[in-house]
Structures are given as structure tokens and as C-alpha cells.
Design an enzyme around this catalytic site. Structure first.
Site, PDB file in Angstrom:
ATOM      1  N   HIS A  52      -2.896  47.594  -5.912  1.00  0.00           N
ATOM      2  CA  HIS A  52      -4.093  47.659  -6.770  1.00  0.00           C
ATOM      3  C   HIS A  52      -3.686  47.461  -8.211  1.00  0.00           C
ATOM      4  CE1 HIS A  52      -2.706  51.819  -7.008  1.00  0.00           C
ATOM      5  NE2 HIS A  52      -3.570  52.077  -7.973  1.00  0.00           N
ATOM      6  N   HIS A  54      -3.840  49.100 -11.170  1.00  0.00           N
ATOM      7  CA  HIS A  54      -3.447  50.069 -12.208  1.00  0.00           C
ATOM      8  C   HIS A  54      -2.069  49.758 -12.787  1.00  0.00           C
ATOM      9  CE1 HIS A  54      -6.519  53.266 -10.676  1.00  0.00           C
ATOM     10  NE2 HIS A  54      -7.064  52.390 -11.505  1.00  0.00           N
ATOM     11  N   ASP A  56       0.452  51.510 -13.730  1.00  0.00           N
ATOM     12  CA  ASP A  56       1.665  52.145 -13.187  1.00  0.00           C
ATOM     13  C   ASP A  56       2.089  51.498 -11.857  1.00  0.00           C
ATOM     14  OD1 ASP A  56      -0.709  53.516 -12.134  1.00  0.00           O
ATOM     15  OD2 ASP A  56       0.669  54.956 -11.220  1.00  0.00           O
ATOM     16  N   HIS A  57       1.322  50.501 -11.406  1.00  0.00           N
ATOM     17  CA  HIS A  57       1.676  49.762 -10.194  1.00  0.00           C
ATOM     18  C   HIS A  57       1.981  48.286 -10.473  1.00  0.00           C
ATOM     19  CE1 HIS A  57       0.348  53.042  -7.403  1.00  0.00           C
ATOM     20  NE2 HIS A  57      -0.138  53.434  -8.562  1.00  0.00           N
ATOM     21  N   HIS A 108     -10.172  54.294  -4.257  1.00  0.00           N
ATOM     22  CA  HIS A 108      -9.461  54.611  -5.510  1.00  0.00           C
ATOM     23  C   HIS A 108      -9.777  53.517  -6.533  1.00  0.00           C
ATOM     24  CE1 HIS A 108      -6.220  55.969  -8.132  1.00  0.00           C
ATOM     25  NE2 HIS A 108      -5.649  54.781  -8.068  1.00  0.00           N
ATOM     26  N   ASP A 130      -2.244  54.123  -3.831  1.00  0.00           N
ATOM     27  CA  ASP A 130      -2.879  55.380  -4.258  1.00  0.00           C
ATOM     28  C   ASP A 130      -4.094  55.710  -3.392  1.00  0.00           C
ATOM     29  OD1 ASP A 130      -1.012  55.567  -6.260  1.00  0.00           O
ATOM     30  OD2 ASP A 130      -2.408  55.162  -7.905  1.00  0.00           O
ATOM     31  N   HIS A 168       2.950  58.066  -5.056  1.00  0.00           N
ATOM     32  CA  HIS A 168       3.225  59.191  -5.963  1.00  0.00           C
ATOM     33  C   HIS A 168       3.737  60.402  -5.192  1.00  0.00           C
ATOM     34  CE1 HIS A 168       1.259  57.630  -9.676  1.00  0.00           C
ATOM     35  NE2 HIS A 168       0.509  56.963  -8.808  1.00  0.00           N
TER      36      HIS A 168
HETATM   37 ZN   LIG Z   1      -0.688  55.280  -9.264  1.00  0.00          ZN
HETATM   38 ZN   LIG Z   2      -3.955  53.955  -9.063  1.00  0.00          ZN
END
Ligand SMILES: [Zn+2]
Ligand SMILES: [Zn+2]
Length: 256
Positions: A52, A54, A56-57, A108, A130, A168
């Protein structure tokens, strides 16, 4: 094949799968830990799988692609760093001699996907970003409770021995909530003790398994009487399953 959980940021894992020569990485939010692992193990990066959009990915995707020429795969319905091969439900990715099936898991984010391989060293493997965490699930930033419940139902239907690679390390805080919901769940109490010991030793609690999550994760158990009744005692809520799931997610959002 060898599966590594590369820690990044506060609590992310960048999953790296390799055969001793070639590697794939999932959701590289940061390129540095991936470069380090590639050098350390003498690996060539063949592919990047993104679940996805985001940051942090995806934050390390461009740097890794430029340095290695790795092919990037990602969700068809989300914006991730171009160019990438867009994937939707039922698509197949062939990399490192393995076949990954794409599963749409909105909730998410609106276009979140997961990657499922039916055999890695003798058991199935899931990269779920996530969407599903051990003992919990992702927050609903873009999707509805009905979508997330449907997405989690798809993942819960995978074989029990599927190893679940979540993005995570949220397990211990998820399990504190899970035990507030189901104080009488013995499997959950045992699992919580195991995970506390792992974290005390500095070891990841992941991968989990679908079988474990079915036994301990309230978000896969929202139709169980114990979970439904706990939700109804916490918040007066209609009895239909989506409303119960939505109230459970809301309870977790406010849980301290
Ligand atoms: Zn994440
Ligand atoms: Zn995420």
C-alpha cells in the site's frame, strides 16, 4: 529460501526473502537496511513488492530501484513511486522461482493488497502489510468496517500453517487489548507469555500464523460469542456482524 525481518523506523519490519543469490523485499519504507542486508549476504535485489501507498512502506522504493534495477510490483488502485507493475485481485507475481497470488484487502487503505505464496520451504507465506497484525488489524484510514471485515475473512480462510509476515511489531500492545476483550481465552494467555519472552530477548514475534491468529486475534474472532458479548458489554451496539466489528475497532482505537 531464507526469510529475514529487517527492522526499520520504530517498529516496521521490511521482509527480505532470498535464495542465497537473489532477493525480494516487501514494503521498503527505508532503503538503508535493505542495502546493508544485500551487501551482508551478497544478494542481488530482483523485486520489490509493495502492499500500500503509506510512506513507511514506500520511502525506499525509488532509491532501491535506481541502485539495483529491481522490478517493482504494487497495488493497481494506489499511487506508489512509478514505474511499477500494477496488481489487482487474482494477479500472479513470479519471482525467485516462486508464485505469489495477489489478494485485494481494502480497509487500512482503499487499494491495499496482500501477497500469498502456497509453498516456501514447505508451508504457505503471506505478506499482508498493515491489514492483519498479530493480535490486531490495521486502522481504517480509507476503507469501511465492512471492507476490512471482508478482507480479514479472506486472510482467515488461508491455510492454518500460513506464516503471516506483518509490517509492524505491534504484537504486545495488540495482545493487551485482546486480553481485555477475551480474558478467558487460554490460547491467548499462552501466546501473550510467549511473545513477552520473545520481546524480552529482542526477538521479533513475527511471522505469526493464520492458525494462531484465528485462535487469539479478536479481529478474526468478532463473530465468536465471547468477543461479540464483550463488545456489546463495552458499547451498546446492534447485533449485526459489521456493527460489532466496527465497535471492536473503535474500542481498540481508544484503548489505553
Ligand atoms: Zn505501516
Ligand atoms: Zn499503512
Amino acid at each position: 529460501m531464507d526469510l529475514l525481518a529487517l527492522p526499520a523506523f520504530n517498529d516496521n519490519y521490511l521482509w527480505l526473502l532470498h535464495d542465497g543469490t537473489r532477493a525480494l523485499v516487501v514494503d521498503p519504507g527505508d532503503a538503508e537496511p535493505v542495502f546493508t542486508a544485500l551487501t551482508q549476504h551478497g544478494l542481488e535485489l530482483a523485486a520489490i513488492l509493495v502492499t500500500h501507498h503509506h510512506a513507511d512502506h514506500t520511502g525506499g522504493v525509488a532509491a532501491l530501484r535506481e541502485a539495483t534495477g529491481a522490478v517493482v510490483y504494487g497495488p493497481a488502485h494506489e499511487r506508489i513511486p512509478e514505474p511499477f507493475i500494477p496488481l489487482a485481485d487474482g494477479a500472479q507475481v513470479n519471482v525467485l522461482g516462486m508464485a505469489f497470488r495477489v489478494i485485494d484487502v481494502p480497509g487500512h487503505t482503499a487499494g491495499h493488497i496482500a501477497y500469498f505464496a502456497s509453498d516456501m520451504n514447505g508451508a504457505p507465506l503471506l505478506f499482508c502489510g498493515d491489514t492483519l497484525f498479530s493480535g490486531g488489524c490495521g486502522r481504517l484510514f480509507e476503507g469501511t468496517p465492512a471492507q476490512m471485515l471482508d478482507s480479514l475473512d479472506k486472510l482467515a480462510a488461508l491455510p492454518a500453517n500460513t506464516r503471516v509476515c506483518c509490517a509492524h511489531e505491534y504484537t504486545l500492545s495488540n495482545l493487551r487489548f485482546a486480553s481485555a476483550v477475551e480474558p478467558g481465552n487460554a490460547a491467548l494467555a499462552n501466546y501473550q507469555r510467549e511473545c513477552e519472552a520473545l520481546r524480552a530477548a529482542g526477538t521479533p514475534t513475527l511471522p505469526s500464523s493464520i492458525g494462531t491468529e484465528r485462535a487469539i486475534n479478536p479481529f478474526l474472532r468478532s463473530r465468536e460469542a465471547s468477543v461479540t458479548q464483550a463488545v456489546q458489554a463495552h458499547a451498546a451496539t446492534p447485533t449485526d456482524e459489521v456493527a460489532v466489528f466496527a465497535a471492536l475497532r473503535e474500542w481498540k482505537n481508544n484503548f489505553k
